[in-house]
Each structure stands twice: as structure tokens, then as C-alpha cells.
Design an enzyme around this catalytic site. Sequence first.
Site, PDB file in Angstrom:
ATOM      1  CE  LYS A 133      -3.832  -2.487   2.086  1.00 17.23           C
ATOM      2  NZ  LYS A 133      -4.621  -2.858   3.270  1.00 17.23           N
ATOM      3  CD  GLN A 189      -3.475  -4.485   6.300  1.00 16.17           C
ATOM      4  OE1 GLN A 189      -3.583  -3.430   5.675  1.00 16.17           O
ATOM      5  NE2 GLN A 189      -3.856  -5.635   5.795  1.00 16.17           N
ATOM      6  CG  ASP A 201      -9.731  -0.285   4.615  1.00 13.35           C
ATOM      7  OD1 ASP A 201      -9.381  -0.781   3.526  1.00 13.35           O
ATOM      8  OD2 ASP A 201      -9.049  -0.350   5.650  1.00 13.35           O
TER       9      ASP A 201
HETATM   10  N1  GUN Z   1      -6.746  -6.896   5.952  1.00 13.64           N
HETATM   11  C1  GUN Z   1      -6.996  -7.664   4.870  1.00 13.64           C
HETATM   12  N2  GUN Z   1      -7.572  -6.929   3.891  1.00 13.64           N
HETATM   13  C2  GUN Z   1      -7.691  -5.681   4.364  1.00 13.64           C
HETATM   14  C3  GUN Z   1      -8.202  -4.466   3.826  1.00 13.64           C
HETATM   15  O1  GUN Z   1      -8.696  -4.381   2.699  1.00 13.64           O
HETATM   16  N3  GUN Z   1      -8.135  -3.376   4.634  1.00 13.64           N
HETATM   17  C4  GUN Z   1      -7.627  -3.422   5.893  1.00 13.64           C
HETATM   18  N4  GUN Z   1      -7.618  -2.304   6.617  1.00 13.64           N
HETATM   19  N5  GUN Z   1      -7.145  -4.533   6.433  1.00 13.64           N
HETATM   20  C5  GUN Z   1      -7.179  -5.651   5.666  1.00 13.64           C
END
Ligand code: GUN
Length: 281
Positions: free
Chosen positions: A52, A96, A119
Site C-alpha cells: 500500500k 490494517q 477502506d
Molecule cells: N486486511 C486484509 N484486507 C484488508 C483491507 O482491505 N483493509 C484493511 N484495513 N485490512 C485488511
Amino acid sequence: MPKIINGKEISAQIKEELKEKVAEMKKAGISVCLAVIQVGDDPASSVYVGNKKKACAYIGITSLSYELPEETTQEELLALIGELNKRKDVNGILVQLPVPEHISEDAVIRAIAPEKDVDGFHPQSVGALCIGQQGFVSCTPAGIIQLLKRSGIEIAGKECVIIGRSNIVGKPMALLLLRENGTVTVTHSRTKDLKEVTKRADILVAAVGKPRMITREYVKEGAVVIDVGIHRNENNKLCGDVDYDDVAPVCSAITPVPGGVGPMTIAMLMNNCVESAALRQ
Ligand code: GUN
């Protein structure tokens, strides 16, 4: 043989478009900034967070990185989110998941200001999607809509069947396909005669979480098959929820694993960050 829906290519195209947009925004004095928070050092989470941040750097988005120890209390985490909510220079906040067990995921999701919820997990974002109002949409299902649209696949009037009802994929996927005028069915572990239902699908989205479970017995001839799963098989090779070699010959289009849905998630996260900054203006 089917059309292979190339998520790597489509996500690269989206990232190029965003890079241009961010450069234009910069000229107009608007910067884009994402705060990324990771609690603990789960190796898979570290890989996702790293990807990311890399995507942010490529597009020209500033990323603020908060790597907090496993012992961080919920209070401390919520206090940090509260500070970031107030900061005018921060457009997006991402915690996350999963967070350690002593922290409530729900409390964390609710603490993020909806206008920074890139998100799309906040109940207000989910509610807005449900009633067709403005709000951020969960990145994986939003990416699937882009894959379909940019591959010239019509959704309106199609029978769309989703396997899986998670908050992050299955449920928002259903709402997005409905918004695109698809006829939507959501199946799950308690669905009776699953094959019977999935065989109706013109567009089948597999988000079951079981390696190669979806064989051609689940698929109507000529269907479009979208594979959300990502697993390692017995030879340590990546595979999806769909048995690709078995299904590919009977469908009209299919996403590979890797290189299908996966790369789209980050592209859509970047898109949400840019949108957040643009909306603030
Ligand atoms: N953990 C696995 N996929 C995601 C996601 O799309 N966003 C976040 N914040 N955590 C994750």
C-alpha cells in the site's frame, strides 16, 4: 478458450490515471495523504502494508506510517485515530486488519471518521452504499466492478451469484452489483444445493475461502467467473477459490490468481484516497 481478465493490466491503468490526477491536484495546491496504521508485526499484514505504501509513493500520495507494538492498548489506538481524524492534511486513515485480540475491530472501524474511511468499512459507509448515497466502498468489490466494466462485461439484467457473505467482500459486492442493475443472489455455507444456484449465474463471484472448491460443476457454460480467493496449493503455488484449469474451458471470461482481483484492491484504495482529497476541496 475464455477471455482472461487481466487485473494486473487494469490496475496499472487505474494507477496511471490516478498518478495524472494527483499531479494535476498538486498543481492546484491539493495534496493527498494516507495514514497507514499497523498494530503488531503479522508478516502477511506487513507485506500488504508495504504494498500500500509503495502504491502511494508511485502515485504521488504521501503516506504516514504508524507501526505500533502488539501491546498497544485500544485506548492508545483510538487516541491516534482521533488525532488523525482532526488533521486537515490527512485524507485517509487505514488500520490494517486483523488487529490483536485485545482490541475491538468494531471499535476501531467506528472510530475512523467516515470522510476518511478509505477502506469503506465504517457502518455509515456501508449504510450509504445500501441506500445509494455518497460514501466510500470496500476496495475489493469496487475493484471487481472496475474489472467487469473495463472488460466490457455488461452487468445490467444479468444473473449475478456471489458465493460468500463477508462484510468486506460478499455483502458489499451484492450491493454494488445491484446498483449496476444486476439480479443478485448471495449464497453461503447454509445454502441448499449450492451448485444448482451457482449454475444460474451469468456472473459468478467466488469468495468462499476454500482453495479450488469451484469446479465446472458449479458453472454455467459461458459464464463470467470472478475469483476472489488467494491460497497456496500443495506445491506452494498461488491458487484461488476456483479450480482454474477445470473451469476456464467452460466459461466466457475468468480472472486468474494471481493477477486478477488481487491487484485491484490496492488500486481502488488509492482511488478512494484521491477521491477523499478531491471531496474535501
Ligand atoms: N486486511 C486484509 N484486507 C484488508 C483491507 O482491505 N483493509 C484493511 N484495513 N485490512 C485488511
